[in-house]
Design an enzyme around this catalytic site. Structure first.
Site, mmCIF file in Angstrom:
data_model
loop_
_atom_site.group_PDB
_atom_site.id
_atom_site.type_symbol
_atom_site.label_atom_id
_atom_site.label_comp_id
_atom_site.label_asym_id
_atom_site.label_seq_id
_atom_site.Cartn_x
_atom_site.Cartn_y
_atom_site.Cartn_z
ATOM 1 N N ASP A 218 0.828 -1.208 0.000
ATOM 2 C CA ASP A 218 0.000 0.000 0.000
ATOM 3 C C ASP A 218 0.863 1.260 0.000
ATOM 4 O OD1 ASP A 218 -2.833 0.965 0.403
ATOM 5 O OD2 ASP A 218 -1.918 1.902 2.154
ATOM 6 N N GLU A 268 13.973 -15.894 0.762
ATOM 7 C CA GLU A 268 14.184 -16.986 1.725
ATOM 8 C C GLU A 268 13.278 -18.169 1.407
ATOM 9 O OE1 GLU A 268 13.278 -15.222 5.541
ATOM 10 O OE2 GLU A 268 15.064 -13.955 5.480
HETATM 11 C C1 GLC Z 1 -4.163 3.110 -0.695
HETATM 12 C C2 GLC Z 1 -5.391 2.242 -0.611
HETATM 13 C C3 GLC Z 1 -6.546 3.077 -0.155
HETATM 14 C C4 GLC Z 1 -6.238 3.630 1.213
HETATM 15 C C5 GLC Z 1 -4.903 4.372 1.227
HETATM 16 C C6 GLC Z 1 -4.396 4.563 2.634
HETATM 17 O O1 GLC Z 1 -4.264 4.056 -1.682
HETATM 18 O O2 GLC Z 1 -5.618 1.619 -1.848
HETATM 19 O O3 GLC Z 1 -7.738 2.356 -0.123
HETATM 20 O O4 GLC Z 1 -7.247 4.503 1.623
HETATM 21 O O5 GLC Z 1 -3.889 3.665 0.555
HETATM 22 O O6 GLC Z 1 -3.984 3.348 3.183
#
Ligand code: GLC
Ligand code: CA
Length: 565
Positions: A218, A268
């Site tokens: 993310d 790993e």
């Molecule tokens: C990314 C995710 C989104 C979230 C953001 C914060 O863009 O896809 O859904 O709100 O990160 O984690």
């Protein structure tokens, strides 16, 4: 760039050793709270998901990407993680998780989980510890705390906004402030802190040991920051160079040291674990760093998602991306929808973004009345055509749950039922900064049956209200209809395996600026008419079309042909 140069750049590809399984995989994103509810409490869960493994098998996908299922106060749909190494009790248990892995693997389906490393939840024990600890303590050092400005520190340390609107700094009881790039319930980690780094390695191993095949990372471009004592203003930050790894807040060069360590963990394992970066960076060259095999190995390209349904836009995105992935040795990633964007069937029914000033891919809601101005039928036709175009390309395809049903965005969720912080902040602040209605409209629980309390999602009602028109998009309705979008996806995914030999394509002349045509090394041709007028069909043996065709190729239609030569 000419076709020949392009082909020369692309690696002769896809010997499908186990290690390379991801290169041309079809990855299906599950937003777990909205997929299938196994116990009738209105929230999708792992038992529900497991019971639908036969559906995933029949669909013909190669892997599932599971959005966050961790314990969370749900301030941001689970992207506020309170414990990285457990399952939200509303979603299931670790035992259920292990059962899911086994059930998927038994069908040859891999599993990728979401890792959220830029921020935790404010409910995370380390953030709670930080709140209970004094200024300057080791516990506060794991996050980004600063004294405020003004006489009593009553002003935030900087004027930075959060991504969801409102301020990006929040004050705690003893007067200090912490940084949160997203909602105030999502404090940013301090990636200079060795304990934080170590803890994420533990998390990666924890899931990899349980059999997880890979990770979706993310906002992978954030994490490491370089914050001087005197913080720059937001305007100053915006004016700074973001292209060379030196910006204080994003895409810093040192960030790659973190991913190099992660890479060691991936290696790993036998088979090595994989990762895909959600990296919003300024140039393709910067994105390539995340896609390198010394780093995460693959990075999302969202350019197709932002593009209008337009031949020249699609072609330039594809050319640029194939060139880029050839350089990095990674493979391309094609995306039309995910849990953050307006569903593409709806987007394609809107006037082109270029004509309205709207940012393609988002924000149709900004224009006011939900669903106003959307040509649903045209959107659906184009969505099917775009999907067949995309599935014909070399590289991996990321599909989002419900797109295989041709689902549209749900525009008319009442304000008090909405959950997305992007929307809630807008209501609070009256700042319509983030996509107007927010992202709930693409996160409505799936319709499995045409009747029943939540269209078969569960036995009770669903956590986001489903509209009556979901009935006609249900799995039950669509699987009985050979012309449905579900039937099209099933056929296309089954056939697609025959295209996944070598990661190359050759563009062919069409004589129409609205028509794209390319040939894959197995001799199959993909032809898409992005325009409105029918054009002559190239010769070749018919394989599949996005909508019925006769002797011509109608507008907003893709056909797969087997070349005659
Ligand atoms: C990314 C995710 C989104 C979230 C953001 C914060 O863009 O896809 O859904 O709100 O990160 O984690
Ligand atoms: Ca449930």
């Amino acid at each position: 760039m000419s076709t020949d140069t392009l082909n020369a750049l692309v690696p002769p590809g896809a010997s499908t050793t186990d290690r390379d399984w991801w290169r041309q995989a079809v990855v299906y994103q599950v937003y777990p709270r909205s997929f299938a509810d196994g116990n009738g409490d209105g929230i999708g869960d792992l038992t529900g998901l497991r019971s639908r493994v036969p559906y995933l098998t029949e669909l013909g996908i190669d892997a599932v990407w599971l959005s966050p299922f961790y314990p969370s106060a749900l301030a941001d749909g689970g992207y506020d993680v309170a414990d990285y190494r457990d399952v939200d009790p509303r979603i299931g248990t670790l035992e259920d998780f292990d059962g899911l892995v086994a059930a998927l693997h038994a069908e040859g389906i891999r599993l990728i989980v979401d890792i959220v490393p830029n921020h935790s939840s404010d409910q995370h024990p380390w953030f709670q510890e930080a709140l209970a600890s004094p200024r300057g303590s080791a516990a506060r050092e794991r996050y980004i705390f600063r004294d405020g400005k003004g006489e009593d520190g009553e002003l935030p340390p900087a004027d930075w906004p959060s991504t969801f609107g409102g301020p990006g700094w929040t004050r705690v009881a003893d007067g200090q402030w912490y940084l949160h790039t997203f909602a105030k319930e999502q404090p940013d980690w301090n990636w200079d802190n060795p304990e934080v780094r170590e803890d994420f390695l533990t998390t990666l191993r924890f899931w990899a040991d349980r059999g997880v095949d890979g990770f979706r990372v993310d906002v992978a471009q954030l994490l490491v920051k370089d914050l001087p004592a005197e913080l720059p203003s937001w305007d100053e930050l915006q004016a700074m160079d973001a292209d060379h790894g030196t910006h204080p807040l994003q895409d810093r060069d040192e960030l790659q040291d973190v991913y190099a360590q992660w890479r060691e963990v991936f290696e790993e394992y036998d088979t090595p674990r994989v990762a895909v970066a959600e990296a919003h960076v300024s140039t393709p060259e910067r994105r390539a760093r995340y896609a390198s095999s010394a780093s995460l190995g693959q990075a999302f390209n969202f350019d197709l998602m932002w593009a209008d349904f337009d031949a020249s836009s699609f072609r330039s995105v594809v050319e640029a991306d194939l060139e880029q992935s050839a350089r990095t040795g990674s493979s391309s990633t094609w995306v039309l929808s995910n849990h953050d964007a307006t569903r593409h069937a709806t987007r394609y029914g809107l006037p082109p973004a270029a004509d309205t000033g709207r940012k393609a891919g988002t924000a149709w809601m900004l224009e006011g009345a939900p669903r106003a101005g959307v040509d649903l039928q045209l959107g659906t036709r184009r969505a099917r055509a775009a999907t067949l175009f995309l599935l014909g390309l070399p590289g991996s395809a990321y599909l989002y749950q419900g797109e295989e049903l041709g689902l549209h965005e749900v525009g008319d969720i009442p304000a008090d039922a909405r959950q997305d912080p992007a929307f809630l902040r807008c209501v609070e602040t009256q700042e319509w900064s983030h996509d107007g209605l927010g992202r709930d409209g693409c996160r409505v629980p799936l319709p499995w049956t045409s009747e029943g309390p939540s269209f078969g999602f569960g036995t009770g009602s669903a956590h986001l209200p489903q509209p009556a028109w979901f009935a006609q998009y249900s799995v039950e309705a669509e699987q009985a209809d050979p012309g449905s979008t579900l039937s099209l996806y099933r056929r296309a995914l089954r056939l697609r395996h025959k295209l996944q030999t070598s990661e190359t394509l050759e563009w062919l002349e069409t004589g129409h600026e609205d028509v794209l045509r390319f040939r894959r090394p197995n001799g199959w041709e993909i032809v898409t008419n992005f325009g409105t007028e029918p054009v002559a069909l190239p010769t070749g043996q018919f394989v599949l079309a996005s909508d019925p065709i006769e002797d011509q190729l109608p507008g907003a239609t893709t056909v797969w042909l087997r070349s005659e030569s």
